[in-house]
Motif scaffolding. Structure first.
Motif, short mmCIF file in Angstrom:
data_model
loop_
_atom_site.label_atom_id
_atom_site.label_comp_id
_atom_site.label_asym_id
_atom_site.label_seq_id
_atom_site.Cartn_x
_atom_site.Cartn_y
_atom_site.Cartn_z
N VAL A 98 0.78 -1.10 -0.13
CA VAL A 98 0.12 -0.05 0.07
C VAL A 98 0.96 1.27 -0.04
N ALA A 99 2.05 1.23 0.88
CA ALA A 99 2.96 2.47 0.80
C ALA A 99 3.22 2.72 -0.63
N ASP A 100 3.65 1.61 -1.39
CA ASP A 100 4.11 1.93 -2.77
C ASP A 100 3.25 2.39 -3.76
N ARG A 101 1.86 2.00 -3.42
CA ARG A 101 0.80 2.62 -4.03
C ARG A 101 0.62 3.89 -3.77
N VAL A 102 0.54 4.40 -2.71
CA VAL A 102 0.51 5.93 -2.37
C VAL A 102 1.37 6.54 -2.87
N ARG A 103 2.73 6.02 -2.54
CA ARG A 103 3.77 7.03 -3.26
C ARG A 103 3.81 7.25 -4.80
N ASP A 104 3.05 6.32 -5.46
CA ASP A 104 2.84 6.50 -6.95
C ASP A 104 1.99 7.89 -7.22
N GLY A 105 1.05 7.95 -6.28
CA GLY A 105 0.22 9.31 -6.84
C GLY A 105 0.08 10.39 -5.68
N PHE A 106 0.61 10.10 -4.42
CA PHE A 106 0.51 10.94 -3.45
C PHE A 106 1.74 11.21 -2.63
N ASP A 107 1.71 11.96 -1.61
CA ASP A 107 2.86 12.25 -0.85
C ASP A 107 2.71 11.24 0.60
#
Length: 409
Positions: A181-190
């Motif tokens: 989930v952290a990787d996914r967050v970093r793809d489009g968010f801070d």
């Protein structure tokens, strides 16, 4: 910062001035909430002093009264919010929206609309997610700002199973899914932080288990890496029973730091109950004395609509007859006017033998008291008086029946 020299770690109900409480009941009628703002400031300062290198945010859900939020802000504290209304009330009390943290739990559309609109002009706002769905819904709203991931550590702690959130699937991302989930967050968010909250009302006897949950959060923070903060929540309790010892805050702070371990991030904590619980009481007047075969029933004008914690959690709250505290104690059952057997504050509790028109104080009512009050039986909610700097003022007027029916069409 408050001077803590004369501020004890716990305030017992007998430490309140009985004559002052009785006079407040006479002036403002009952049931009545009383909140001591000086004590709120002292409690927040004591907690912050124990964690000098951490950021201490007050968990607004414990008591969102404007006077309390203003007091927290005046002490230099920040605020953590669990719903859009808490965000708005914090702002109304003077909070900079850029300092707020919004912990979204299955957030309704209105909540996310409000939060993302707020972040447009205040990009410092942090939104904590506990589900991938929430992330997708934020993206649908064009949000690409600050995100914290709520971790479910799989360990729940606290005074009751209904507050042991750390092991409840409702709260947070399952532990082993967090890196993905952290990787996914970093793809489009801070991605700025991790968050967890194991439970509520933890005292010294339960702090080791609480720290086991915090240990897992620290380990996950090192695994995810590159974070601004690690938020281990609140949950720090106060003694409700007269024979319970207060939390050893210095030892607790040491154990929490050890549990988190080495992290290249700021430690955050969210005390709520610890800050406001012993700063509040409820005053209620005796209206009925009934001798039953097995007990003496004392009827009062407060009810589970005034404070639901005893009915919801089986919670113990200390009680004191402030009209005649020196009278011989007598075991009584204290209940309110609501038509259910759950509307009882105490069974067979030794209290200075009550008589009609005596005023009874119910202690440790500052947290999750007014917040959970209702209008059941069409009872208007009580007023609230604040003590501050040796004086007092009304901070929440007593509702009327017009207030109860105003929203009806």
């Amino acid at each position: 910062m408050c001077d803590l020299a004369d501020s004890p770690a716990v305030r017992r109900l007998t430490d309140w001035d009985a004559s002052t409480l009785e006079s407040l009941a006479a002036e403002y009628e009952t049931p009545l909430y009383v909140i001591d703002l000086d004590r709120v400031a002292e409690n927040y300062a004591r907690f912050s002093t124990a964690f000098p290198d951490a950021e201490v945010m007050y968990a607004a859900k414990a008591h969102t009264g404007k006077a309390v939020l203003e007091t927290i802000l005046e002490t230099g504290g920040d605020i953590e919010c669990a719903a859009w209304g808490e965000l708005q009330r914090s702002i109304d009390a003077g909070a900079d929206p850029n300092t707020l943290q919004y912990t979204a739990v299955n957030p309704p559309d209105h909540d996310l609309d409000y939060a993302t609109d707020l972040a447009t002009d205040h990009p410092g706002l942090t939104i904590t997610i506990g589900a991938i769905d929430t992330l997708e819904r934020l993206a649908d709203r064009g949000y690409d700002g600050r995100i914290a991931i709520r971790v479910n550590p799989g360990i729940g702690t606290g005074h009751h199973e209904k507050v042991a959130t750390g092991a409840d699937a409702k709260f947070g991302i399952p532990y082993e899914r967090v890196p993905d989930v952290a990787d996914r967050v970093r793809d489009g968010f801070d991605l700025v932080g991790l968050h967890a909250h194991a439970g509520s009302g933890v005292l010294t006897d339960g702090i080791e288990e609480h720290c086991r949950a915090i240990e897992r959060v620290g380990a996950m923070a090192r695994r995810v890496g590159d974070l601004e903060f690690v938020d281990v929540g609140g949950g720090f309790g106060v003694p409700y029973r007269e024979d319970e010892k207060p939390l050893d805050l210095e030892r607790t702070a040491e154990m929490v730091r050890d549990a988190v371990g080495e992290i290249d991030a700021t430690l955050k904590l969210e005390p709520g109950r610890y800050v406001v619980a012993d700063a509040g009481v409820i005053l209620t007047e005796v209206n009925t004395i009934k001798e039953a075969p097995d007990t003496t029933v004392v009827g009062v004008d407060a009810s589970l609509a005034t404070m639901i914690r005893p009915a919801m959690f089986g919670s113990y709250h200390p009680m004191l007859n402030v009209s005649v505290p020196e009278r011989e104690p007598h075991p009584v059952t204290v209940g309110g006017p609501v038509c259910t057997s759950a509307d009882v504050f105490a069974h067979d509790r030794p209290i200075a033998r009550p008589e009609r028109e005596d005023v009874i104080a119910i202690g440790n009512a500052g947290s999750y008291g007014y917040e959970l009050a209702s209008q059941f039986h069409s009872q208007p909610r009580p007023g609230e008086v604040a003590l501050e700097d040796g004086g007092h003022r009304i901070v929440r007027r007593r509702e009327t029946l017009d207030d109860v029916t105003r929203v009806e069409q």
